[in-house]
Design a protein around this motif. Sequence first.
Motif, PDB file in Angstrom:
ATOM      1  N   ALA A   1       0.832  -1.211   0.000  1.00 20.79           N
ATOM      2  CA  ALA A   1       0.000   0.000   0.000  1.00 20.79           C
ATOM      3  C   ALA A   1       0.865   1.258   0.000  1.00 20.79           C
ATOM      4  O   ALA A   1       0.543   2.247  -0.646  1.00 20.79           O
ATOM      5  N   ARG A   2       2.011   1.200   0.701  1.00 18.33           N
ATOM      6  CA  ARG A   2       2.866   2.383   0.793  1.00 18.33           C
ATOM      7  C   ARG A   2       3.468   2.713  -0.577  1.00 18.33           C
ATOM      8  O   ARG A   2       3.488   3.859  -0.997  1.00 18.33           O
ATOM      9  N   THR A   3       3.930   1.668  -1.301  1.00 21.72           N
ATOM     10  CA  THR A   3       4.550   1.958  -2.602  1.00 21.72           C
ATOM     11  C   THR A   3       3.486   2.347  -3.637  1.00 21.72           C
ATOM     12  O   THR A   3       3.738   3.168  -4.514  1.00 21.72           O
ATOM     13  N   ILE A   4       2.295   1.753  -3.522  1.00 20.93           N
ATOM     14  CA  ILE A   4       1.230   2.159  -4.462  1.00 20.93           C
ATOM     15  C   ILE A   4       0.849   3.615  -4.193  1.00 20.93           C
ATOM     16  O   ILE A   4       0.680   4.418  -5.113  1.00 20.93           O
ATOM     17  N   ALA A   5       0.763   3.960  -2.901  1.00 20.12           N
ATOM     18  CA  ALA A   5       0.425   5.351  -2.554  1.00 20.12           C
ATOM     19  C   ALA A   5       1.490   6.302  -3.095  1.00 20.12           C
ATOM     20  O   ALA A   5       1.185   7.390  -3.583  1.00 20.12           O
ATOM     21  N   ALA A   6       2.765   5.882  -3.050  1.00 20.50           N
ATOM     22  CA  ALA A   6       3.847   6.756  -3.509  1.00 20.50           C
ATOM     23  C   ALA A   6       3.775   7.017  -5.016  1.00 20.50           C
ATOM     24  O   ALA A   6       4.327   7.998  -5.513  1.00 20.50           O
ATOM     25  N   LEU A   7       3.061   6.132  -5.751  1.00 24.11           N
ATOM     26  CA  LEU A   7       2.923   6.334  -7.202  1.00 24.11           C
ATOM     27  C   LEU A   7       2.253   7.666  -7.519  1.00 24.11           C
ATOM     28  O   LEU A   7       2.442   8.234  -8.587  1.00 24.11           O
ATOM     29  N   THR A   8       1.446   8.131  -6.581  1.00 22.10           N
ATOM     30  CA  THR A   8       0.716   9.375  -6.851  1.00 22.10           C
ATOM     31  C   THR A   8       1.589  10.601  -6.588  1.00 22.10           C
ATOM     32  O   THR A   8       1.207  11.709  -6.894  1.00 22.10           O
ATOM     33  N   GLY A   9       2.776  10.387  -6.008  1.00 25.93           N
ATOM     34  CA  GLY A   9       3.641  11.507  -5.627  1.00 25.93           C
ATOM     35  C   GLY A   9       4.138  12.314  -6.813  1.00 25.93           C
ATOM     36  O   GLY A   9       4.298  13.516  -6.728  1.00 25.93           O
ATOM     37  N   ASN A  10       4.414  11.654  -7.940  1.00 25.51           N
ATOM     38  CA  ASN A  10       4.931  12.357  -9.121  1.00 25.51           C
ATOM     39  C   ASN A  10       4.352  11.693 -10.369  1.00 25.51           C
ATOM     40  O   ASN A  10       5.048  10.979 -11.092  1.00 25.51           O
ATOM     41  N   PRO A  11       3.053  11.921 -10.608  1.00 23.08           N
ATOM     42  CA  PRO A  11       2.381  11.175 -11.681  1.00 23.08           C
ATOM     43  C   PRO A  11       2.963  11.434 -13.070  1.00 23.08           C
ATOM     44  O   PRO A  11       2.793  10.628 -13.960  1.00 23.08           O
TER      45      PRO A  11
ATOM     46  N   ARG B   1       9.839   6.717 -13.343  1.00 18.59           N
ATOM     47  CA  ARG B   1       9.271   5.973 -12.224  1.00 18.59           C
ATOM     48  C   ARG B   1       8.211   4.978 -12.716  1.00 18.59           C
ATOM     49  O   ARG B   1       8.161   3.833 -12.252  1.00 18.59           O
ATOM     50  N   ALA B   2       7.384   5.423 -13.660  1.00 16.93           N
ATOM     51  CA  ALA B   2       6.323   4.542 -14.167  1.00 16.93           C
ATOM     52  C   ALA B   2       6.940   3.293 -14.796  1.00 16.93           C
ATOM     53  O   ALA B   2       6.483   2.170 -14.564  1.00 16.93           O
ATOM     54  N   VAL B   3       8.027   3.476 -15.579  1.00 21.99           N
ATOM     55  CA  VAL B   3       8.677   2.334 -16.238  1.00 21.99           C
ATOM     56  C   VAL B   3       9.297   1.397 -15.195  1.00 21.99           C
ATOM     57  O   VAL B   3       9.099   0.176 -15.230  1.00 21.99           O
TER      58      VAL B   3
ATOM     59  N   ALA C   1       2.213  13.804   6.882  1.00 21.26           N
ATOM     60  CA  ALA C   1       1.863  12.479   7.422  1.00 21.26           C
ATOM     61  C   ALA C   1       0.394  12.180   7.160  1.00 21.26           C
ATOM     62  O   ALA C   1       0.026  11.066   6.774  1.00 21.26           O
ATOM     63  N   VAL C   2      -0.467  13.191   7.342  1.00 18.04           N
ATOM     64  CA  VAL C   2      -1.904  12.977   7.120  1.00 18.04           C
ATOM     65  C   VAL C   2      -2.152  12.692   5.646  1.00 18.04           C
ATOM     66  O   VAL C   2      -2.901  11.766   5.290  1.00 18.04           O
ATOM     67  N   SER C   3      -1.495  13.452   4.760  1.00 14.11           N
ATOM     68  CA  SER C   3      -1.810  13.239   3.344  1.00 14.11           C
ATOM     69  C   SER C   3      -1.274  11.888   2.888  1.00 14.11           C
ATOM     70  O   SER C   3      -1.923  11.189   2.120  1.00 14.11           O
ATOM     71  N   SER C   4      -0.127  11.441   3.415  1.00  9.45           N
ATOM     72  CA  SER C   4       0.332  10.109   3.005  1.00  9.45           C
ATOM     73  C   SER C   4      -0.579   9.026   3.594  1.00  9.45           C
ATOM     74  O   SER C   4      -0.870   8.020   2.935  1.00  9.45           O
ATOM     75  N   ALA C   5      -1.097   9.219   4.827  1.00 11.44           N
ATOM     76  CA  ALA C   5      -2.027   8.235   5.403  1.00 11.44           C
ATOM     77  C   ALA C   5      -3.323   8.199   4.592  1.00 11.44           C
ATOM     78  O   ALA C   5      -3.912   7.134   4.381  1.00 11.44           O
ATOM     79  N   ALA C   6      -3.763   9.370   4.101  1.00 13.21           N
ATOM     80  CA  ALA C   6      -5.012   9.420   3.323  1.00 13.21           C
ATOM     81  C   ALA C   6      -4.856   8.664   2.009  1.00 13.21           C
ATOM     82  O   ALA C   6      -5.744   7.909   1.603  1.00 13.21           O
ATOM     83  N   VAL C   7      -3.694   8.822   1.342  1.00  7.64           N
ATOM     84  CA  VAL C   7      -3.506   8.118   0.064  1.00  7.64           C
ATOM     85  C   VAL C   7      -3.422   6.610   0.314  1.00  7.64           C
ATOM     86  O   VAL C   7      -3.995   5.809  -0.428  1.00  7.64           O
ATOM     87  N   GLN C   8      -2.726   6.244   1.397  1.00  7.56           N
ATOM     88  CA  GLN C   8      -2.603   4.816   1.700  1.00  7.56           C
ATOM     89  C   GLN C   8      -3.976   4.206   1.995  1.00  7.56           C
ATOM     90  O   GLN C   8      -4.302   3.126   1.508  1.00  7.56           O
ATOM     91  N   ALA C   9      -4.792   4.926   2.763  1.00  9.38           N
ATOM     92  CA  ALA C   9      -6.141   4.429   3.064  1.00  9.38           C
ATOM     93  C   ALA C   9      -6.970   4.359   1.780  1.00  9.38           C
ATOM     94  O   ALA C   9      -7.781   3.446   1.600  1.00  9.38           O
ATOM     95  N   ALA C  10      -6.732   5.317   0.857  1.00 10.32           N
ATOM     96  CA  ALA C  10      -7.464   5.294  -0.418  1.00 10.32           C
ATOM     97  C   ALA C  10      -7.116   4.040  -1.219  1.00 10.32           C
ATOM     98  O   ALA C  10      -7.962   3.495  -1.939  1.00 10.32           O
TER      99      ALA C  10
ATOM    100  N   ARG D   1      -6.203   7.119 -11.853  1.00  5.57           N
ATOM    101  CA  ARG D   1      -5.491   7.627 -13.033  1.00  5.57           C
ATOM    102  C   ARG D   1      -4.095   7.024 -13.117  1.00  5.57           C
ATOM    103  O   ARG D   1      -3.658   6.555 -14.148  1.00  5.57           O
ATOM    104  N   GLN D   2      -3.417   6.994 -11.985  1.00  6.73           N
ATOM    105  CA  GLN D   2      -2.029   6.541 -11.975  1.00  6.73           C
ATOM    106  C   GLN D   2      -1.942   5.036 -12.258  1.00  6.73           C
ATOM    107  O   GLN D   2      -1.042   4.583 -12.960  1.00  6.73           O
ATOM    108  N   LEU D   3      -2.893   4.263 -11.731  1.00  2.47           N
ATOM    109  CA  LEU D   3      -2.864   2.814 -11.979  1.00  2.47           C
ATOM    110  C   LEU D   3      -3.172   2.505 -13.440  1.00  2.47           C
ATOM    111  O   LEU D   3      -2.583   1.604 -14.033  1.00  2.47           O
ATOM    112  N   SER D   4      -4.081   3.283 -14.044  1.00  2.66           N
ATOM    113  CA  SER D   4      -4.369   3.004 -15.460  1.00  2.66           C
ATOM    114  C   SER D   4      -3.179   3.422 -16.316  1.00  2.66           C
ATOM    115  O   SER D   4      -2.883   2.799 -17.331  1.00  2.66           O
TER     116      SER D   4
END
Length: 354
Positions: free
Chosen positions: A18-28, A33-35, A181-190, A237-240
């Motif tokens: 979940a942490r690494t998936i959440a980090a994908l949104t850091g620099n879309p 990074r995507a490759v 910390a809150v915004s990273s927890a929110a993305v992880q929960a998402a 968006r980032q996963l697609s």
Amino acid sequence: MSRVDQLRGPAPRKRHNARTIAALTGNPGCTRRAVLDAAGVDKPKLAETIGFPGSFGQSRFALARGNAFEAMLKADDCALLRSVLAEAGSTPVSDSFVFGGSYEDLGEDSDDTLDARHARTREALAAGDIGLLDHPLLTLSVAGQTVYLEPDLIAAQRGDMLQVVEIKSFAIVDGQADSAAVSSAAVQAAVYVLALRRLLGDDRVSHEVVLVCPENFSLQPVAVVLDVRKQLSTLRRQLSRLASVSSLIDALPPGVTFDVAQPVPALLASLAAVDARYAPECLSACELSVYCRHEATGSTAALGRPVRDALGGVATVDEALGLAAGTVLPTPEQTEAAALLAAAARLRNEALSR
Ligand code: SF4
């Protein structure tokens, strides 16, 4: 062997969480990074091999504090946690929590395989009789790879809706918490909300998640509710984008490799063949950040997104200084940025001459 597997070499595919998936949104916008993520490259190992290791992860102290906090909340079948969540029922949003005696811990059987625990999670969710589900195991497809995800808990709201509950060790002091910390927890929960929605359907899972954190400077817990709709749409968006990155990988020159057994010059040339989009935020979100920062030295992008946006078309700091001093003639695309830079230089000179 597919081109994606060739890129990585014989090393096993680096698994997401979940942490690494959440980090994908850091620099879309970053193709590099995507490759690397789509190919499952071990980025910390790659950074270390090319001589730019980064330091990531929580300190041992923070980990120990987090574990102690979680153990305290989950003791006696989550007695304290349930009382905190029930107390949060005084707020309008979480008024609908139902915590009748139903509590199930799916993590009790330590000999379990991941597949078996995921199957038991599905069964428990399908049965529908959930008050609080502890140690559930969800899955999400990331670039064609099935990733196992372990939210702290899933709670039921009145009606059919389920809600993700995350236990975090950062403190909420006087109603405020560290915004990063809150915004990273929110993305992880998402990430967990998305995985649950793909399993059960959007209408069964709430877009509101509950964070349980220590309050002030004690271990006294407090629950807050976060709306993660924005994070969900960025994640989708980032996963697609990751799913469609294979065409980008197929178009890479044949010699490109991220096999860490290859010589360093070959790895550096391969990295240079894939566009990066460095921003200072990378330092807290991507294991290659020390290398990318070094590579971006002297570029305006390295100064942050606001500077990059304000100086569109001006790629380097030297060019910006030349435009500000009037020693470099702007191209038509640089006219606006050049006027801004010249005005800033004039104001600076005036201030210094007083
Ligand atoms: S550190 Fe480099 S690879 Fe990672 S997101 Fe930033 S620019 Fe992209």
